[in-house]
Design a protein around this motif. Structure first.
Motif, PDB file in Angstrom:
ATOM      1  N   PRO A 333      54.082  89.314  54.103  1.00  0.00           N
ATOM      2  CA  PRO A 333      55.497  89.406  53.728  1.00  0.00           C
ATOM      3  C   PRO A 333      56.119  90.724  54.207  1.00  0.00           C
ATOM      4  O   PRO A 333      55.516  91.788  54.105  1.00  0.00           O
ATOM      5  CB  PRO A 333      55.444  89.346  52.195  1.00  0.00           C
ATOM      6  CG  PRO A 333      54.177  88.619  51.890  1.00  0.00           C
ATOM      7  CD  PRO A 333      53.206  89.012  52.960  1.00  0.00           C
ATOM      8  N   GLY A 334      57.309  90.619  54.761  1.00  0.00           N
ATOM      9  CA  GLY A 334      58.010  91.785  55.259  1.00  0.00           C
ATOM     10  C   GLY A 334      57.737  92.105  56.714  1.00  0.00           C
ATOM     11  O   GLY A 334      58.427  92.945  57.299  1.00  0.00           O
ATOM     12  N   LYS A 498      64.566  82.625  51.898  1.00  0.00           N
ATOM     13  CA  LYS A 498      64.187  82.954  50.524  1.00  0.00           C
ATOM     14  C   LYS A 498      62.849  82.323  50.149  1.00  0.00           C
ATOM     15  O   LYS A 498      62.030  82.942  49.461  1.00  0.00           O
ATOM     16  CB  LYS A 498      65.276  82.469  49.571  1.00  0.00           C
ATOM     17  CG  LYS A 498      65.005  82.811  48.107  1.00  0.00           C
ATOM     18  CD  LYS A 498      66.146  82.351  47.209  1.00  0.00           C
ATOM     19  CE  LYS A 498      65.844  82.700  45.746  1.00  0.00           C
ATOM     20  NZ  LYS A 498      66.941  82.243  44.846  1.00  0.00           N
ATOM     21  N   TYR A 500      60.248  81.647  52.037  1.00  0.00           N
ATOM     22  CA  TYR A 500      59.081  82.244  52.687  1.00  0.00           C
ATOM     23  C   TYR A 500      59.036  83.771  52.587  1.00  0.00           C
ATOM     24  O   TYR A 500      58.150  84.379  53.172  1.00  0.00           O
ATOM     25  CB  TYR A 500      59.066  81.854  54.169  1.00  0.00           C
ATOM     26  CG  TYR A 500      58.640  80.435  54.433  1.00  0.00           C
ATOM     27  CD1 TYR A 500      57.313  80.110  54.672  1.00  0.00           C
ATOM     28  CD2 TYR A 500      59.574  79.400  54.432  1.00  0.00           C
ATOM     29  CE1 TYR A 500      56.926  78.804  54.908  1.00  0.00           C
ATOM     30  CE2 TYR A 500      59.190  78.092  54.672  1.00  0.00           C
ATOM     31  CZ  TYR A 500      57.873  77.790  54.909  1.00  0.00           C
ATOM     32  OH  TYR A 500      57.481  76.499  55.140  1.00  0.00           O
ATOM     33  N   GLN A 501      59.953  84.384  51.845  1.00  0.00           N
ATOM     34  CA  GLN A 501      60.037  85.838  51.883  1.00  0.00           C
ATOM     35  C   GLN A 501      58.806  86.523  51.296  1.00  0.00           C
ATOM     36  O   GLN A 501      58.454  87.632  51.685  1.00  0.00           O
ATOM     37  CB  GLN A 501      61.304  86.307  51.158  1.00  0.00           C
ATOM     38  CG  GLN A 501      61.343  85.980  49.669  1.00  0.00           C
ATOM     39  CD  GLN A 501      62.640  86.434  49.013  1.00  0.00           C
ATOM     40  OE1 GLN A 501      63.462  87.077  49.661  1.00  0.00           O
ATOM     41  NE2 GLN A 501      62.827  86.102  47.743  1.00  0.00           N
ATOM     42  N   ASN A 502      58.129  85.882  50.367  1.00  0.00           N
ATOM     43  CA  ASN A 502      56.935  86.472  49.758  1.00  0.00           C
ATOM     44  C   ASN A 502      55.666  85.709  50.127  1.00  0.00           C
ATOM     45  O   ASN A 502      54.667  85.777  49.413  1.00  0.00           O
ATOM     46  CB  ASN A 502      57.094  86.520  48.229  1.00  0.00           C
ATOM     47  CG  ASN A 502      58.213  87.426  47.796  1.00  0.00           C
ATOM     48  OD1 ASN A 502      58.418  88.499  48.372  1.00  0.00           O
ATOM     49  ND2 ASN A 502      58.970  87.008  46.777  1.00  0.00           N
ATOM     50  N   ARG A 503      55.706  85.025  51.260  1.00  0.00           N
ATOM     51  CA  ARG A 503      54.565  84.211  51.656  1.00  0.00           C
ATOM     52  C   ARG A 503      53.752  84.897  52.748  1.00  0.00           C
ATOM     53  O   ARG A 503      54.305  85.527  53.648  1.00  0.00           O
ATOM     54  CB  ARG A 503      55.038  82.853  52.184  1.00  0.00           C
ATOM     55  CG  ARG A 503      55.976  82.108  51.237  1.00  0.00           C
ATOM     56  CD  ARG A 503      55.256  81.593  50.024  1.00  0.00           C
ATOM     57  NE  ARG A 503      56.170  80.884  49.128  1.00  0.00           N
ATOM     58  CZ  ARG A 503      55.782  80.264  48.020  1.00  0.00           C
ATOM     59  NH1 ARG A 503      54.506  80.260  47.677  1.00  0.00           N
ATOM     60  NH2 ARG A 503      56.658  79.664  47.250  1.00  0.00           N
ATOM     61  N   THR A 504      52.453  84.739  52.657  1.00  0.00           N
ATOM     62  CA  THR A 504      51.563  85.152  53.745  1.00  0.00           C
ATOM     63  C   THR A 504      51.352  83.960  54.672  1.00  0.00           C
ATOM     64  O   THR A 504      50.932  82.892  54.228  1.00  0.00           O
ATOM     65  CB  THR A 504      50.205  85.625  53.189  1.00  0.00           C
ATOM     66  OG1 THR A 504      50.410  86.755  52.345  1.00  0.00           O
ATOM     67  CG2 THR A 504      49.263  86.003  54.328  1.00  0.00           C
ATOM     68  N   THR A 524      48.472  85.856  46.027  1.00  0.00           N
ATOM     69  CA  THR A 524      49.559  85.814  47.015  1.00  0.00           C
ATOM     70  C   THR A 524      49.587  84.441  47.665  1.00  0.00           C
ATOM     71  O   THR A 524      48.636  84.041  48.311  1.00  0.00           O
ATOM     72  CB  THR A 524      49.351  86.885  48.099  1.00  0.00           C
ATOM     73  OG1 THR A 524      49.287  88.159  47.469  1.00  0.00           O
ATOM     74  CG2 THR A 524      50.506  86.863  49.077  1.00  0.00           C
ATOM     75  N   SER A 526      50.096  81.556  50.295  1.00  0.00           N
ATOM     76  CA  SER A 526      50.037  81.600  51.754  1.00  0.00           C
ATOM     77  C   SER A 526      50.234  80.203  52.310  1.00  0.00           C
ATOM     78  O   SER A 526      49.955  79.213  51.643  1.00  0.00           O
ATOM     79  CB  SER A 526      48.710  82.186  52.241  1.00  0.00           C
ATOM     80  OG  SER A 526      47.650  81.322  51.907  1.00  0.00           O
TER      81      SER A 526
END
Length: 627
Positions: A333-334, A498, A500-504, A524, A526
């Protein structure tokens, strides 16, 4: 003395210009076209001295020419050979015409002119200019009057070639092994044994560890067959891999391998008293990607599990190391951004005003999009890695791209009508189902009163839309015009950003198993996704097809036989040969007609029925023309 006199008597009538070796046969030329070989070698050496990359093109042409066993009368005949394009043939023709002007129109072209030095043996890994010593055949270092015996090629430990040999060997030792591996599964398995990435080149280089496979093929250690490509060991490769495995496991003295010459890509070899020879691997990836190896039918018996995580990794990692290294085997993420990809057909041709209006609306809404060629669908989204510019380089390195599981096919009512008439509508739905993305969407633009003036009745068009959603399982979104289409694409882009913003995100291969559903890794979430390059290549419309795929297309031409029904038949009979064999084993005509009737298809597991079974039987077993 009698035999000698007989020999002398026989050779008296021979031309004096040809030396005769009594008691021996003259050595046959290594290539039946030495003149062309000489010119190509000169061109290659000139390009090498100037540092031009075309030297590799000439080297490939040389390799093809040395394998061709027949004499060529002109350069145009060489076009049938691999790596001989119009440019090389034109150059050779010009040299041939100049040769005829200097030596006469009847000058021989399948032997070198008197006094000319033959070209050195065009080894693929020896791009140095031929020396007089090698050309004249002087005595080598062994003192025996012949060429120095070439040492055995052994790849460097933890190099690409080393990893590939060991991986193929270990796979061949598994009971029930299929004896070969596909490209992507071979890359995934060999990555654990290699310090260099098989998919991502090092900074400032375009070569990966996979480039060494070209050397293994040239050294006759690995053989590449079929399309999609299958890689397996030759007898020589198996013997070398056994020694490497013994050294790896410590069951054999490693000196058996260490004392031999170890060569890797770009390593320089210095011979005693001779010039340095640089071994360059002809590692242009187009040879591997020309047929690009996406296996579309055969299921590989290798679980995705840990293979997916290391598909993009530069070095082997365990699960703990993968969670610590941000850019090792996944996109954290990021580290990526969501990008809308628009097929270039949606912006050019046809009603250009409406298509440009779509682009303007997306720009006005602030959507981050890119126009590119999509082989299936009109819109999709990718997660593109954020890459910082490198100091001293004009452009930033290309980031990795993974395709999200959403693809949109846009249809205006007039386009829907035309696609139904010419068969594109059915074929597009079939390709969308097989593209590897699990969320296909149909975006239908209403035409208002214009729908009443189409070639098909409006009721037929509405029924086709309903069938697309109910029968085929696509999500259908209806909009009024191009502005609403742009609005829907904008909303979807923001929604996916939104989501996928915190997805690995982990790369998966279509060749390897794995359902790709989300999973929890240390809390987390994924997702495993397909790389854009593999997705777009696998969706090529006119690529080489397997027998199973052609059989499926044949079955779907039968009225009433949908994709689900064809897939059900293929589960029992994957080729026409297997179906015809089953018909031959039936005792009566009635049994043949009902052979497929009990096959179940779809989610409801309904039977195909006797009528459709009889139609398929008549199509494949009727002698002569169908009435």
């Amino acid at each position: 003395m009698a035999p000698v006199v007989a020999v002398v008597t026989q050779v008296k009538g021979m031309p004096a210009s040809e030396p005769v070796l009594l008691g021996r046969k003259r050595a046959l030329p290594s290539c039946p076209n030495p003149l062309f070989l000489k010119w190509l070698t000169e061109l290659r050496d000139e390009a090498r001295e100037k540092g031009l990359k075309i030297q590799y093109t000439y080297q490939k042409a040389i390799s093809s020419l040395t394998k061709y066993p027949l004499p060529l009368q002109n350069a145009k005949e060489a076009k049938i050979l691999q790596n001989f394009g119009d440019g090389i043939c034109k150059i050779l023709d010009e040299k041939l015409q100049r040769y005829y002007r200097e030596n006469g129109p009847n000058a021989p072209i399948h032997s070198l002119p008197k006094g000319a030095l033959p070209p050195s043996r065009p080894d693929n890994n020896n791009l140095a200019p031929p020396t007089k010593k090698n050309a004249a055949g002087d005595q080598g270092k062994d003192g025996g009057g012949g060429r120095r015996k070439k040492r055995e090629y052994v790849p460097q430990k933890r190099s690409g070639g080393y990893a590939v040999l060991l991986t193929l060997y270990r796979q061949s030792q598994i009971p029930g092994s299929k004896g070969y591996m596909f490209k992507l599964e071979l890359q995934a398995e060999a990555q654990l044994l290699c310090d260099k990435s098989f998919t991502v080149p090092d900074l400032g280089s375009k070569y990966t560890a996979w480039s060494s496979v070209s050397t293994l093929i040239q050294k006759n250690l690995v053989i590449k067959t079929h399309n999609p490509a299958r890689y397996s060991l030759t007898e020589e490769g198996l013997a070398l891999a056994e020694r490497l495995e013994a050294a790896e496991q410590g069951t054999k003295d490693s000196s058996d391998v260490d004392h031999e010459e170890v060569r890797s890509e770009g390593e320089e070899e210095k011979e005693e008293g001779g010039p340095g020879v640089v071994e360059l691997t002809i590692s242009e990836e187009e040879d591997e990607d020309r047929i690009h190896p996406v296996e579309r039918v055969a299921t590989v018996a290798q679980a995705e599990g840990e293979g997916g995580e290391r598909f993009f990794s530069g070095k082997p990692q365990d699960s703990q190391a993968a969670s610590k290294k941000a850019s090792g085997g996944c996109l954290l993420p990021g580290t990526y951004e969501i990008l809308l990809c628009v097929d270039f057909i949606e912006t050019t041709g046809g009603s250009r005003h409406c298509k440009q209006e779509l682009v303007k609306e997306l720009q006005r809404n602030g959507v981050n999009f890119d126009i590119r060629k999509l082989n299936v669908g009109d819109f999709l989204w990718v997660a593109r890695e954020k890459v910082a510019p490198v100091p001293g380089q004009l452009r930033a390195p290309a980031g990795r791209e993974l395709v999200l599981d959403y693809v949109i096919e846009r249809k205006r009512m007039d386009d829907l009508c035309g696609s139904i008439i010419d068969g594109r509508f059915r074929e597009q739905k079939f390709r969308l189902k097989r593209c590897g993305l699990r969320r296909p969407i149909y975006l239908v633009e209403e035409c208002g009163t214009a729908a009443a003036h189409q070639s098909l009745p409006e009721a037929t068009l509405q029924q086709a839309i309903v069938n697309t959603q109910v029968v085929d399982g696509f999500f259908v979104k209806r909009v009024q015009d191009v502005r609403e289409s742009a609005a829907y694409l904008t909303v979807m882009t923001r929604y996916l950003t939104k989501l996928y913003q915190n997805r690995t995100l982990i790369c998966r291969s279509r060749e390897l198993e794995g359902d790709g559903e989300s999973e929890e890794e240390r809390g987390t979430p994924s997702y495993s996704l397909i790389s854009f390059a593999e997705f777009n290549h696998g969706a090529i419309k006119n690529k080489c097809q397997t027998v199973k795929e052609v059989f499926a297309r044949q079955l779907m031409q039968i009225s009433g036989l949908s994709g689900d029904k064809a897939a059900a038949i293929l589960e029992h009979y994957s080729t026409p040969h297997s179906l015809l064999t089953a018909y031959e084993q039936c005792a009566t005509e009635a049994e043949k007609e009902k052979l497929l009737s009990s096959i179940r298809y779809g989610k409801l597991k309904r039977n195909l029925g006797p009528a459709l079974s009889r139609t398929v039987y008549q199509l494949y077993c009727t002698q002569g023309a169908l009435s």
